[in-house]
Design an enzyme around this catalytic site. Structure first.
Site, PDB file in Angstrom:
ATOM      1  CB  ILE A   1       0.241   5.896  -1.673  1.00  0.00           C
ATOM      2  CG1 ILE A   1       0.050   5.843  -3.195  1.00  0.00           C
ATOM      3  CG2 ILE A   1      -1.061   5.546  -0.960  1.00  0.00           C
ATOM      4  CD1 ILE A   1      -0.287   4.454  -3.737  1.00  0.00           C
TER       5      ILE A   1
ATOM      6  CG  ASN B   1       2.113   0.276 -13.944  1.00  0.00           C
ATOM      7  OD1 ASN B   1       1.166   0.214 -13.157  1.00  0.00           O
ATOM      8  ND2 ASN B   1       2.514   1.420 -14.470  1.00  0.00           N
TER       9      ASN B   1
ATOM     10  CG  ASP C   1       7.552   4.126   1.201  1.00  0.00           C
ATOM     11  OD1 ASP C   1       8.326   4.122   2.151  1.00  0.00           O
ATOM     12  OD2 ASP C   1       7.914   4.457   0.072  1.00  0.00           O
TER      13      ASP C   1
ATOM     14  CB  CYS D   1       9.013  -3.886 -18.298  1.00  0.00           C
ATOM     15  SG  CYS D   1      10.107  -4.230 -16.900  1.00  0.00           S
TER      16      CYS D   1
ATOM     17  CE  LYS E   1      20.497  -2.257   0.617  1.00  0.00           C
ATOM     18  NZ  LYS E   1      20.021  -1.068  -0.104  1.00  0.00           N
TER      19      LYS E   1
END
Length: 307
Positions: free
Chosen positions: A167, A153, A132, A196, A221
């Site tokens: 994954i 989703n 990832d 959500c 950030k």
């Protein structure tokens, strides 16, 4: 020495299971034609927020042959992380994937071992491991390899174990037997969309990453927008809501990876402990944790925002 496609494939899948992976699916390496317009629209609509890295290597994201020379096969692997124990229910919440050690290191080691096994048994095979952090569309490849379907989703979901797994891929220059995609089993369910907290699932199968609690608490950030105040439901790092409400996750099974064992200090922390956390405690408790990614000041910012 193994000498045919069918036996190669069988060997790789059995090795993956031996190394602790939940499942393994294989696809022919090539251009992801169906995913190209989806990715293009997603970026055009600024659904990546400040995750500008998602705009980089557009072609490589869609074509693994640009990442690995002479790539023939994409081996997709799932590694379960569903925990046996859960946090103190009164505390600020941490996404379940972050209960144990950082998955990047855990999975990278397994992938290296898998590649070594392939090379030792089959012979001269080249490839690269991906977890990832590289421009690979993990879910697209896992779905194409029959490991599950991409749900409303936008998570990969399987009928047998839901969606609480990582994954990863091994892209290699070896021809193998390929799996077929499975079918979508979301049906008329809209549990994830309805639940959500920040309405980040803007349409079935489309998540606006810039509205997701995981984005705000990990990727962003700067200061969290004030209009999000009161919408985070106590999530301080990541968010599991769209997975927790998914009916398929009632089939989640506890993982068997020792390195993902939940940090007992993290599980027992109260809201007060989170509020009063010092940099020293942060460094000790989260030494090998994915939570380190937010850094101490980032975590403090998140906790301050929740109060």
């Amino acid at each position: 020495m193994i000498q045919n496609k069918s036996t190669y494939t069988e060997f790789i899948k059995s090795e993956a299971i031996r190394l602790g992976f939940l499942s393994c699916g294989i696809s022919k390496a090539g251009f992801l034609e169906e995913d190209a317009p989806r990715l293009e629209n997603w970026l055009k609509n600024n659904n990546n927020g400040q995750m500008s890295y998602m705009e980089n290597h557009f072609d490589k994201r869609l074509n693994p042959t640009l990442l690995v020379e002479d790539a023939k096969s994409v081996i997709s692997l799932l590694l379960n992380y569903y925990p046996e124990e859960h946090q103190n229910p009164e505390a600020f919440k941490i996404s379940k994937y972050a209960y144990g050690e950082d998955y990047h290191f855990v999975i990278k080691e397994k992938l290296k071992e898998l590649l070594f096994s392939i090379q030792s048994t089959i012979g001269d095979v080249s490839g690269r491991a991906f977890v990832d952090s590289a421009p690979v569309l993990d879910r697209a490849w896992a779905s194409k390899s029959g490991l599950g379907w991409i749900g409303k989703n936008s998570n990969l979901i399987t009928q047998k174990v839901g969606s609480f797994y990582f994954i990863a891929e091994l892209i290699i220059d070896l021809d193998l037997e390929y799996d077929n995609a499975t079918t979508d089993h979301c049906g008329n369910c809209t549990a994830c969309i309805d639940s959500c907290p920040t309405e980040a699932i803007v349409a079935p199968y489309v998540v606006d990453g810039s509205k997701c609690i995981s984005y705000f608490t990990i990727e962003l950030k700067e200061n969290i927008p004030i209009e999000m105040k009161g919408k985070f439901n106590d999530w301080a790092f990541g968010c599991d809501v769209c997975q927790d409400v998914c009916p398929w996750n009632k089939f989640s099974k506890k993982h068997s990876e020792p390195l993902f064992t939940a940090n007992s200090e993290l599980l027992s922390m109260s809201k007060k402990d989170w509020i009063e956390i010092t940099e020293e405690t942060f460094k000790t408790v989260f030494k090998k944790s994915p939570i380190k990614r937010a850094k101490f000041l980032g975590l403090k910012r998140n906790i301050d925002f929740l109060q």
